[in-house]
Design a protein around this motif. Structure first.
Motif, PDB file in Angstrom:
ATOM      1  N   LEU A 167      50.396  46.057  30.562  1.00  0.00           N
ATOM      2  CA  LEU A 167      49.569  47.264  30.548  1.00  0.00           C
ATOM      3  C   LEU A 167      48.165  46.899  31.002  1.00  0.00           C
ATOM      4  O   LEU A 167      47.666  45.822  30.691  1.00  0.00           O
ATOM      5  N   ILE A 168      47.545  47.813  31.741  1.00  0.00           N
ATOM      6  CA  ILE A 168      46.124  47.730  32.058  1.00  0.00           C
ATOM      7  C   ILE A 168      45.449  48.902  31.358  1.00  0.00           C
ATOM      8  O   ILE A 168      45.883  50.048  31.499  1.00  0.00           O
ATOM      9  N   ALA A 169      44.392  48.619  30.609  1.00  0.00           N
ATOM     10  CA  ALA A 169      43.672  49.659  29.869  1.00  0.00           C
ATOM     11  C   ALA A 169      42.207  49.608  30.282  1.00  0.00           C
ATOM     12  O   ALA A 169      41.508  48.629  29.994  1.00  0.00           O
ATOM     13  N   LEU A 170      41.740  50.668  30.967  1.00  0.00           N
ATOM     14  CA  LEU A 170      40.406  50.658  31.544  1.00  0.00           C
ATOM     15  C   LEU A 170      39.656  51.947  31.257  1.00  0.00           C
ATOM     16  O   LEU A 170      40.246  53.034  31.232  1.00  0.00           O
ATOM     17  N   THR A 171      38.360  51.823  31.109  1.00  0.00           N
ATOM     18  CA  THR A 171      37.512  53.003  31.097  1.00  0.00           C
ATOM     19  C   THR A 171      37.327  53.496  32.523  1.00  0.00           C
ATOM     20  O   THR A 171      37.298  52.698  33.470  1.00  0.00           O
ATOM     21  N   HIS A 172      37.202  54.797  32.685  1.00  0.00           N
ATOM     22  CA  HIS A 172      36.881  55.366  33.999  1.00  0.00           C
ATOM     23  C   HIS A 172      35.375  55.319  34.229  1.00  0.00           C
ATOM     24  O   HIS A 172      34.923  55.160  35.362  1.00  0.00           O
ATOM     25  N   MET A 173      34.596  55.459  33.147  1.00  0.00           N
ATOM     26  CA  MET A 173      33.140  55.340  33.221  1.00  0.00           C
ATOM     27  C   MET A 173      32.637  54.718  31.926  1.00  0.00           C
ATOM     28  O   MET A 173      32.974  55.192  30.843  1.00  0.00           O
ATOM     29  N   ALA A 184      41.780  54.591  40.635  1.00  0.00           N
ATOM     30  CA  ALA A 184      42.810  54.942  41.620  1.00  0.00           C
ATOM     31  C   ALA A 184      43.194  53.723  42.446  1.00  0.00           C
ATOM     32  O   ALA A 184      44.385  53.510  42.753  1.00  0.00           O
ATOM     33  N   ALA A 185      42.216  52.907  42.815  1.00  0.00           N
ATOM     34  CA  ALA A 185      42.507  51.684  43.573  1.00  0.00           C
ATOM     35  C   ALA A 185      43.306  50.705  42.726  1.00  0.00           C
ATOM     36  O   ALA A 185      44.186  49.996  43.236  1.00  0.00           O
ATOM     37  N   VAL A 186      43.014  50.651  41.430  1.00  0.00           N
ATOM     38  CA  VAL A 186      43.800  49.797  40.535  1.00  0.00           C
ATOM     39  C   VAL A 186      45.246  50.270  40.497  1.00  0.00           C
ATOM     40  O   VAL A 186      46.187  49.473  40.617  1.00  0.00           O
ATOM     41  N   ALA A 187      45.442  51.575  40.339  1.00  0.00           N
ATOM     42  CA  ALA A 187      46.797  52.121  40.256  1.00  0.00           C
ATOM     43  C   ALA A 187      47.570  51.873  41.554  1.00  0.00           C
ATOM     44  O   ALA A 187      48.769  51.575  41.524  1.00  0.00           O
ATOM     45  N   ARG A 188      46.892  51.990  42.674  1.00  0.00           N
ATOM     46  CA  ARG A 188      47.562  51.762  43.964  1.00  0.00           C
ATOM     47  C   ARG A 188      47.956  50.304  44.139  1.00  0.00           C
ATOM     48  O   ARG A 188      48.921  50.005  44.859  1.00  0.00           O
ATOM     49  N   GLY A 189      47.219  49.398  43.508  1.00  0.00           N
ATOM     50  CA  GLY A 189      47.412  47.984  43.765  1.00  0.00           C
ATOM     51  C   GLY A 189      48.443  47.295  42.904  1.00  0.00           C
ATOM     52  O   GLY A 189      48.701  46.100  43.105  1.00  0.00           O
ATOM     53  N   THR A 190      49.046  47.992  41.948  1.00  0.00           N
ATOM     54  CA  THR A 190      50.001  47.351  41.051  1.00  0.00           C
ATOM     55  C   THR A 190      50.982  48.372  40.495  1.00  0.00           C
ATOM     56  O   THR A 190      50.681  49.570  40.435  1.00  0.00           O
ATOM     57  N   ASP A 191      52.133  47.877  40.086  1.00  0.00           N
ATOM     58  CA  ASP A 191      53.126  48.719  39.410  1.00  0.00           C
ATOM     59  C   ASP A 191      52.975  48.659  37.893  1.00  0.00           C
ATOM     60  O   ASP A 191      53.725  49.339  37.179  1.00  0.00           O
ATOM     61  N   VAL A 192      52.050  47.852  37.389  1.00  0.00           N
ATOM     62  CA  VAL A 192      51.848  47.750  35.951  1.00  0.00           C
ATOM     63  C   VAL A 192      51.297  49.081  35.437  1.00  0.00           C
ATOM     64  O   VAL A 192      50.386  49.655  36.041  1.00  0.00           O
ATOM     65  N   PRO A 193      51.831  49.610  34.351  1.00  0.00           N
ATOM     66  CA  PRO A 193      51.312  50.867  33.805  1.00  0.00           C
ATOM     67  C   PRO A 193      49.816  50.801  33.535  1.00  0.00           C
ATOM     68  O   PRO A 193      49.296  49.774  33.091  1.00  0.00           O
ATOM     69  N   LEU A 194      49.147  51.929  33.786  1.00  0.00           N
ATOM     70  CA  LEU A 194      47.699  52.000  33.667  1.00  0.00           C
ATOM     71  C   LEU A 194      47.307  53.115  32.712  1.00  0.00           C
ATOM     72  O   LEU A 194      47.699  54.272  32.885  1.00  0.00           O
ATOM     73  N   LEU A 195      46.546  52.765  31.674  1.00  0.00           N
ATOM     74  CA  LEU A 195      45.927  53.734  30.785  1.00  0.00           C
ATOM     75  C   LEU A 195      44.447  53.823  31.123  1.00  0.00           C
ATOM     76  O   LEU A 195      43.767  52.799  31.224  1.00  0.00           O
ATOM     77  N   VAL A 196      43.958  55.047  31.292  1.00  0.00           N
ATOM     78  CA  VAL A 196      42.554  55.263  31.624  1.00  0.00           C
ATOM     79  C   VAL A 196      41.891  56.073  30.508  1.00  0.00           C
ATOM     80  O   VAL A 196      42.387  57.137  30.130  1.00  0.00           O
ATOM     81  N   ASP A 197      40.784  55.541  30.007  1.00  0.00           N
ATOM     82  CA  ASP A 197      39.947  56.259  29.047  1.00  0.00           C
ATOM     83  C   ASP A 197      38.954  57.096  29.848  1.00  0.00           C
ATOM     84  O   ASP A 197      37.984  56.580  30.395  1.00  0.00           O
ATOM     85  N   GLY A 198      39.205  58.395  29.897  1.00  0.00           N
ATOM     86  CA  GLY A 198      38.357  59.294  30.673  1.00  0.00           C
ATOM     87  C   GLY A 198      37.303  60.003  29.855  1.00  0.00           C
ATOM     88  O   GLY A 198      36.762  61.019  30.323  1.00  0.00           O
ATOM     89  N   SER A 199      36.994  59.487  28.678  1.00  0.00           N
ATOM     90  CA  SER A 199      36.080  60.182  27.765  1.00  0.00           C
ATOM     91  C   SER A 199      34.739  60.510  28.410  1.00  0.00           C
ATOM     92  O   SER A 199      34.190  61.588  28.200  1.00  0.00           O
ATOM     93  N   GLN A 200      34.199  59.576  29.191  1.00  0.00           N
ATOM     94  CA  GLN A 200      32.922  59.812  29.849  1.00  0.00           C
ATOM     95  C   GLN A 200      33.097  60.433  31.233  1.00  0.00           C
ATOM     96  O   GLN A 200      32.409  61.393  31.587  1.00  0.00           O
ATOM     97  N   ALA A 201      34.019  59.902  32.013  1.00  0.00           N
ATOM     98  CA  ALA A 201      34.127  60.322  33.413  1.00  0.00           C
ATOM     99  C   ALA A 201      34.449  61.799  33.558  1.00  0.00           C
ATOM    100  O   ALA A 201      33.886  62.495  34.411  1.00  0.00           O
ATOM    101  N   ALA A 202      35.364  62.303  32.727  1.00  0.00           N
ATOM    102  CA  ALA A 202      35.798  63.695  32.871  1.00  0.00           C
ATOM    103  C   ALA A 202      34.676  64.677  32.611  1.00  0.00           C
ATOM    104  O   ALA A 202      34.755  65.843  33.023  1.00  0.00           O
ATOM    105  N   VAL A 203      33.609  64.221  31.960  1.00  0.00           N
ATOM    106  CA  VAL A 203      32.460  65.086  31.675  1.00  0.00           C
ATOM    107  C   VAL A 203      31.573  65.230  32.902  1.00  0.00           C
ATOM    108  O   VAL A 203      30.958  66.271  33.110  1.00  0.00           O
ATOM    109  N   HIS A 204      31.516  64.200  33.710  1.00  0.00           N
ATOM    110  CA  HIS A 204      30.476  64.096  34.726  1.00  0.00           C
ATOM    111  C   HIS A 204      30.957  64.281  36.164  1.00  0.00           C
ATOM    112  O   HIS A 204      30.123  64.388  37.066  1.00  0.00           O
ATOM    113  N   MET A 205      32.256  64.287  36.403  1.00  0.00           N
ATOM    114  CA  MET A 205      32.720  64.377  37.778  1.00  0.00           C
ATOM    115  C   MET A 205      34.138  64.935  37.807  1.00  0.00           C
ATOM    116  O   MET A 205      34.843  64.924  36.794  1.00  0.00           O
TER     117      MET A 205
END
Length: 403
Positions: A167-173, A184-205
């Motif tokens: 698993l890859i677990a990353l903040t978006h912002m 998105a570039a991380v997701a394109r570059g691997t088949d490993v499942p990706l969890l994104v914490d969008g708590s900040q990013a979804a507010v601003h963009m």
């Protein structure tokens, strides 16, 4: 609706008040945003005129409350451009959402020696649930550090992926530096499942799940100008099918006997008990308000705030701003020689300026930066260029006191 800053500010009643006999300058949006009148009204109406428990009720109020509550899935799906609204699982916020993935998806699948890749930019909500797996199952946490300017290139994440990465677990912002990660570039570059914490990013963009290509993406309502105790996580159907329920109780089952349980289909399978009905209804109204303004318009306004703040703060050569990634969000964490972050925040508060001070639930990042705490000014869509100037004036006053 076009983006008119004066009209937007008029929608938030708290912005007209004073603090310490000064006009409120609210720069603590990274912790929680203020609420527009439409959200306040929706909460009042839901409790005053429409309240009943949801699902399975046959009377008018229960049906109405259920309709209002379930409609929010579609609103969140539209806000995130999710493929299917039944992939939206309600949660009390990002913390519950990430714990759901940790317990429901990761714990049954990961074994001792398996790896989770995450960065030191993460909020504790995207760290502690994985520590549970490290403590209890021997899972290895593989840490990535940002570049000197706070940037976190996607390739650096991909280079950390190995044969045992599950698993890859990353903040978006980042909530501290404002760093935006190209998930998105991380997701394109691997088949490993990706969890994104969008708590900040979804507010601003704008967030487009069809473009990002993650497996899990969570948002939290209190940062999105909605109520606390609201939020959601998008989980792809493929990952939902691999998950066990997080909590057991009412509403997440079809039938219960003495010998067996037949679980409901997702998303209800992951939503045990009476939910935060009114909170989620309020979140739906907040998201409709944001979409009415246009997330691209909000992002453009906040870029102007970011650029003005960056220019003004650079002139303060005695202020150390942590992280200066080129495309960062309008979040500035800083230290001042000779003054603790709490002292800075206290002085600013006397001038009506609300900032946050501390570790910002990001202790690994504080350790990486070599500080114990920072003061943080985090801007939202209702902030103005004049409020940037007020912050700078307040910091200069603070400097004079401590010099």
């Amino acid at each position: 609706m076009s983006f008119d800053i004066d009209r937007v500010r008029a929608d938030f009643p708290i912005l007209s008040r004073q603090v310490n006999n000064r006009p409120l300058v609210y720069l603590d949006n990274g912790a929680s945003a203020q609420k527009p009148q439409v959200v306040i009204d929706a909460i009042t109406r839901a409790y005053q005129d429409e309240y009943a428990n949801v699902h399975r009720g046959l009377h008018y109020l229960s049906n109405l409350s259920t309709e209002r509550y379930e409609a929010v899935r579609g609103i969140i799906a539209r806000f995130l451009n999710a493929p299917h609204e039944d992939e939206i699982v309600f949660a009390s916020g990002a913390t519950e959402a990430i714990n759901l993935v940790s317990y429901g998806w990761a714990a049954p699948r990961l074994q001792a020696g398996d790896e989770i890749v995450l960065s030191v930019l993460e909020h504790h909500a995207n760290i502690v649930p994985w520590h549970f797996l490290r403590e209890r199952q021997g899972v290895v946490l593989k840490w990535i550090e940002p570049d000197a300017d706070g940037s976190l290139p996607a390739q650096k994440v991909l280079d950390a992926v190995g044969p045992r990465t599950r698993l890859i677990a990353l903040t978006h912002m980042s909530n501290v530096t404002g760093t935006v990660v190209d998930v998105a570039a991380v997701a394109r570059g691997t088949d490993v499942p990706l969890l994104v914490d969008g708590s900040q990013a979804a507010v601003h963009m704008p967030v487009d799940l069809a473009v990002i290509g993650a497996d899990f993406y969570c948002v939290t309502g209190h940062k999105l100008y909605g109520p606390s105790g609201s939020g959601a996580i998008w989980i792809s159907r493929a990952r939902q099918a691999e998950m066990r329920p997080f909590m057991g109780g009412g509403d997440m089952i079809r039938t219960v006997t003495r010998d067996a349980v037949d679980y409901a289909d997702p998303p209800l399978r992951f939503e045990a008990g009476t939910p935060g009905i009114v909170n989620q209804i309020g979140l739906g109204v907040a998201l409709e308000y944001l979409m009415g303004l246009g997330m691209a318009n909000i992002a453009a306004h906040e870029r102007a705030l970011r650029d003005h703040a960056r220019d003004r703060l650079r002139d303060l050569n005695w202020l150390q701003v942590q992280g200066d990634a080129p495309d960062k969000g309008a979040i500035f964490s800083f230290t001042m020689q000779g003054a603790h972050a709490h002292d800075i925040a206290t002085i600013l508060d006397k001038r009506g300026i609300a900032v946050r001070a501390g570790s910002h639930c990001a202790m690994p990042l504080m350790d990486f930066l070599g500080v114990t705490a920072t003061a943080r000014a985090s801007f939202g869509m209702y902030n103005t260029l004049a409020e940037v100037d007020a912050l700078v004036d307040g910091l200069q006053f603070s400097r004079e006191l401590f010099a």
